[in-house]
Design a protein around this motif. Structure first.
Motif, PDB file in Angstrom:
ATOM      1  N   THR A  13      10.785 -50.529 116.216  1.00  0.00           N
ATOM      2  CA  THR A  13      12.006 -50.177 116.626  1.00  0.00           C
ATOM      3  C   THR A  13      12.791 -51.332 116.896  1.00  0.00           C
ATOM      4  O   THR A  13      13.915 -51.730 116.320  1.00  0.00           O
ATOM      5  CB  THR A  13      12.223 -49.351 118.088  1.00  0.00           C
ATOM      6  N   VAL A  14      12.261 -52.617 117.468  1.00  0.00           N
ATOM      7  CA  VAL A  14      13.078 -53.752 117.434  1.00  0.00           C
ATOM      8  C   VAL A  14      13.375 -54.477 116.026  1.00  0.00           C
ATOM      9  O   VAL A  14      14.244 -54.939 116.001  1.00  0.00           O
ATOM     10  CB  VAL A  14      12.232 -54.803 118.380  1.00  0.00           C
ATOM     11  N   LEU A  15      12.053 -54.297 115.396  1.00  0.00           N
ATOM     12  CA  LEU A  15      12.288 -54.876 113.845  1.00  0.00           C
ATOM     13  C   LEU A  15      13.332 -54.023 113.152  1.00  0.00           C
ATOM     14  O   LEU A  15      14.405 -54.553 112.478  1.00  0.00           O
ATOM     15  CB  LEU A  15      10.957 -54.683 113.035  1.00  0.00           C
ATOM     16  N   ARG A  16      13.388 -52.674 113.236  1.00  0.00           N
ATOM     17  CA  ARG A  16      14.651 -51.908 112.931  1.00  0.00           C
ATOM     18  C   ARG A  16      15.802 -52.317 113.291  1.00  0.00           C
ATOM     19  O   ARG A  16      17.046 -52.293 112.335  1.00  0.00           O
ATOM     20  CB  ARG A  16      14.244 -50.551 113.023  1.00  0.00           C
ATOM     21  N   ASN A  17      16.251 -52.445 114.551  1.00  0.00           N
ATOM     22  CA  ASN A  17      17.336 -53.430 115.111  1.00  0.00           C
ATOM     23  C   ASN A  17      17.828 -54.272 114.343  1.00  0.00           C
ATOM     24  O   ASN A  17      19.018 -54.633 114.290  1.00  0.00           O
ATOM     25  CB  ASN A  17      17.251 -53.303 116.442  1.00  0.00           C
ATOM     26  N   ASN A  37      12.868 -66.571 106.843  1.00  0.00           N
ATOM     27  CA  ASN A  37      14.180 -65.678 107.584  1.00  0.00           C
ATOM     28  C   ASN A  37      13.836 -64.540 108.009  1.00  0.00           C
ATOM     29  O   ASN A  37      12.616 -64.115 108.080  1.00  0.00           O
ATOM     30  CB  ASN A  37      15.196 -65.534 106.286  1.00  0.00           C
ATOM     31  N   LEU A  38      14.796 -63.908 108.555  1.00  0.00           N
ATOM     32  CA  LEU A  38      14.604 -62.447 109.325  1.00  0.00           C
ATOM     33  C   LEU A  38      13.753 -61.570 108.264  1.00  0.00           C
ATOM     34  O   LEU A  38      12.960 -60.874 108.711  1.00  0.00           O
ATOM     35  CB  LEU A  38      15.904 -62.030 109.810  1.00  0.00           C
ATOM     36  N   ILE A  39      14.233 -61.033 107.121  1.00  0.00           N
ATOM     37  CA  ILE A  39      13.671 -60.521 106.422  1.00  0.00           C
ATOM     38  C   ILE A  39      12.401 -60.584 105.885  1.00  0.00           C
ATOM     39  O   ILE A  39      11.517 -59.632 105.924  1.00  0.00           O
ATOM     40  CB  ILE A  39      14.798 -60.011 105.207  1.00  0.00           C
ATOM     41  N   TRP A  40      12.241 -62.025 105.625  1.00  0.00           N
ATOM     42  CA  TRP A  40      10.738 -62.320 105.341  1.00  0.00           C
ATOM     43  C   TRP A  40       9.985 -61.739 106.483  1.00  0.00           C
ATOM     44  O   TRP A  40       8.525 -61.351 106.327  1.00  0.00           O
ATOM     45  CB  TRP A  40      10.614 -63.625 104.996  1.00  0.00           C
ATOM     46  N   ASN A  41      10.026 -62.113 107.531  1.00  0.00           N
ATOM     47  CA  ASN A  41       9.379 -61.883 108.788  1.00  0.00           C
ATOM     48  C   ASN A  41       8.926 -60.379 108.820  1.00  0.00           C
ATOM     49  O   ASN A  41       8.047 -59.773 109.090  1.00  0.00           O
ATOM     50  CB  ASN A  41       9.623 -62.434 110.159  1.00  0.00           C
ATOM     51  N   ILE A  42      10.174 -59.564 108.851  1.00  0.00           N
ATOM     52  CA  ILE A  42       9.768 -57.878 108.754  1.00  0.00           C
ATOM     53  C   ILE A  42       8.902 -57.623 107.473  1.00  0.00           C
ATOM     54  O   ILE A  42       8.030 -56.754 107.677  1.00  0.00           O
ATOM     55  CB  ILE A  42      11.232 -57.364 108.667  1.00  0.00           C
ATOM     56  N   MET A 144      11.744 -64.593 115.044  1.00  0.00           N
ATOM     57  CA  MET A 144      12.940 -63.860 114.635  1.00  0.00           C
ATOM     58  C   MET A 144      13.837 -64.175 115.610  1.00  0.00           C
ATOM     59  O   MET A 144      15.061 -64.266 115.681  1.00  0.00           O
ATOM     60  CB  MET A 144      12.764 -62.321 114.352  1.00  0.00           C
ATOM     61  N   MET A 145      13.509 -64.037 116.874  1.00  0.00           N
ATOM     62  CA  MET A 145      14.617 -64.240 118.111  1.00  0.00           C
ATOM     63  C   MET A 145      15.001 -65.691 117.885  1.00  0.00           C
ATOM     64  O   MET A 145      16.136 -66.109 118.267  1.00  0.00           O
ATOM     65  CB  MET A 145      13.959 -63.959 119.400  1.00  0.00           C
ATOM     66  N   GLN A 146      14.348 -66.704 117.681  1.00  0.00           N
ATOM     67  CA  GLN A 146      14.810 -67.928 117.588  1.00  0.00           C
ATOM     68  C   GLN A 146      15.727 -68.084 116.388  1.00  0.00           C
ATOM     69  O   GLN A 146      16.493 -68.853 116.154  1.00  0.00           O
ATOM     70  CB  GLN A 146      13.549 -69.126 117.201  1.00  0.00           C
ATOM     71  N   ILE A 147      15.135 -67.653 115.031  1.00  0.00           N
ATOM     72  CA  ILE A 147      16.106 -67.541 113.716  1.00  0.00           C
ATOM     73  C   ILE A 147      17.187 -67.099 114.148  1.00  0.00           C
ATOM     74  O   ILE A 147      18.542 -67.564 113.611  1.00  0.00           O
ATOM     75  CB  ILE A 147      15.358 -66.666 112.523  1.00  0.00           C
ATOM     76  N   ARG A 148      17.409 -65.957 114.827  1.00  0.00           N
ATOM     77  CA  ARG A 148      18.738 -65.353 115.213  1.00  0.00           C
ATOM     78  C   ARG A 148      19.884 -66.397 115.784  1.00  0.00           C
ATOM     79  O   ARG A 148      21.001 -66.116 115.695  1.00  0.00           O
ATOM     80  CB  ARG A 148      18.500 -64.150 116.112  1.00  0.00           C
ATOM     81  N   LYS A 149      19.553 -67.144 116.438  1.00  0.00           N
ATOM     82  CA  LYS A 149      20.089 -67.932 117.459  1.00  0.00           C
ATOM     83  C   LYS A 149      20.961 -68.954 116.252  1.00  0.00           C
ATOM     84  O   LYS A 149      21.882 -69.651 116.636  1.00  0.00           O
ATOM     85  CB  LYS A 149      19.390 -68.872 118.241  1.00  0.00           C
ATOM     86  N   PHE A 150      20.466 -69.046 115.102  1.00  0.00           N
ATOM     87  CA  PHE A 150      20.822 -70.189 114.397  1.00  0.00           C
ATOM     88  C   PHE A 150      21.394 -69.784 112.863  1.00  0.00           C
ATOM     89  O   PHE A 150      22.026 -70.384 112.103  1.00  0.00           O
ATOM     90  CB  PHE A 150      19.793 -71.085 113.854  1.00  0.00           C
ATOM     91  N   ILE A 151      21.559 -68.295 112.895  1.00  0.00           N
ATOM     92  CA  ILE A 151      22.192 -67.732 111.725  1.00  0.00           C
ATOM     93  C   ILE A 151      23.631 -67.189 111.962  1.00  0.00           C
ATOM     94  O   ILE A 151      24.206 -67.058 113.095  1.00  0.00           O
ATOM     95  CB  ILE A 151      21.674 -66.352 111.203  1.00  0.00           C
TER      96      ILE A 151
END
Length: 151
Positions: A13-17, A37-42, A144-151
């Motif tokens: 669910t978190v990944l979907r968000n 990136n985010l999508i690669w991690n998913i 991903m939470m770290q990546i999110r801070k930089f995009i």
């Protein structure tokens, strides 16, 4: 196993968000200092779950070989992911989990090829793999939470 499946449901669910709350450009962005990136991690979370639980049980995976190659351990983003691929991943997040729950309840996981993760955890059964997968997905959610801070 119910708790393990519930944890995985929460993780997915978190990944979907992430998919629903980030643009295609954000999903594909690789911030300086990161190798993915985010999508690669998913995609990686989906692929690893299928490999750990199904492939090592000698059962067919729900993903195609090209996806496994693109997101397996040691891979990195080679191109920008399209919206079509994002939609496929969004569907796979839950269809793979539902099939795993069903197959587990039907006792399909009879064989398992023992495997030791890079972190040193040895899986001797599909049950071990399902439980370890929650740890693996949590690691990637942290990234991903770290990546999110930089995009």
């Amino acid at each position: 196993m119910e708790t393990s499946f519930n944890i995985n449901q929460t993780s997915r669910t978190v990944l979907r968000n992430f998919l629903e709350n980030h643009s295609l450009e954000q999903l594909n962005a690789i911030p300086e200092g990161f190798s993915n990136n985010l999508i690669w991690n998913i995609g990686h979370c989906i692929v690893v779950q299928q490999m750990l639980v199904y492939k090592l049980s000698d059962l067919p995976m729900m993903i195609y070989d090209e996806m496994a190659d693109k997101y397996k351990r040691g891979s990195k983003p080679e191109h920008s992911v399209s919206q079509i691929e994002v939609n496929e991943m969004k569907a796979l997040l839950f269809s793979t989990l539902e099939k795993t729950k069903k197959d587990f309840s039907e006792k399909l996981f009879q064989n398992y090829n023992e495997f030791t993760s890079m972190s040193g955890f040895t899986m001797k059964s599909a049950t071990d793999a399902i439980e370890f997968n929650n740890y693996h997905e949590a690691l990637h959610l942290g990234i991903m939470m770290q990546i999110r801070k930089f995009i």
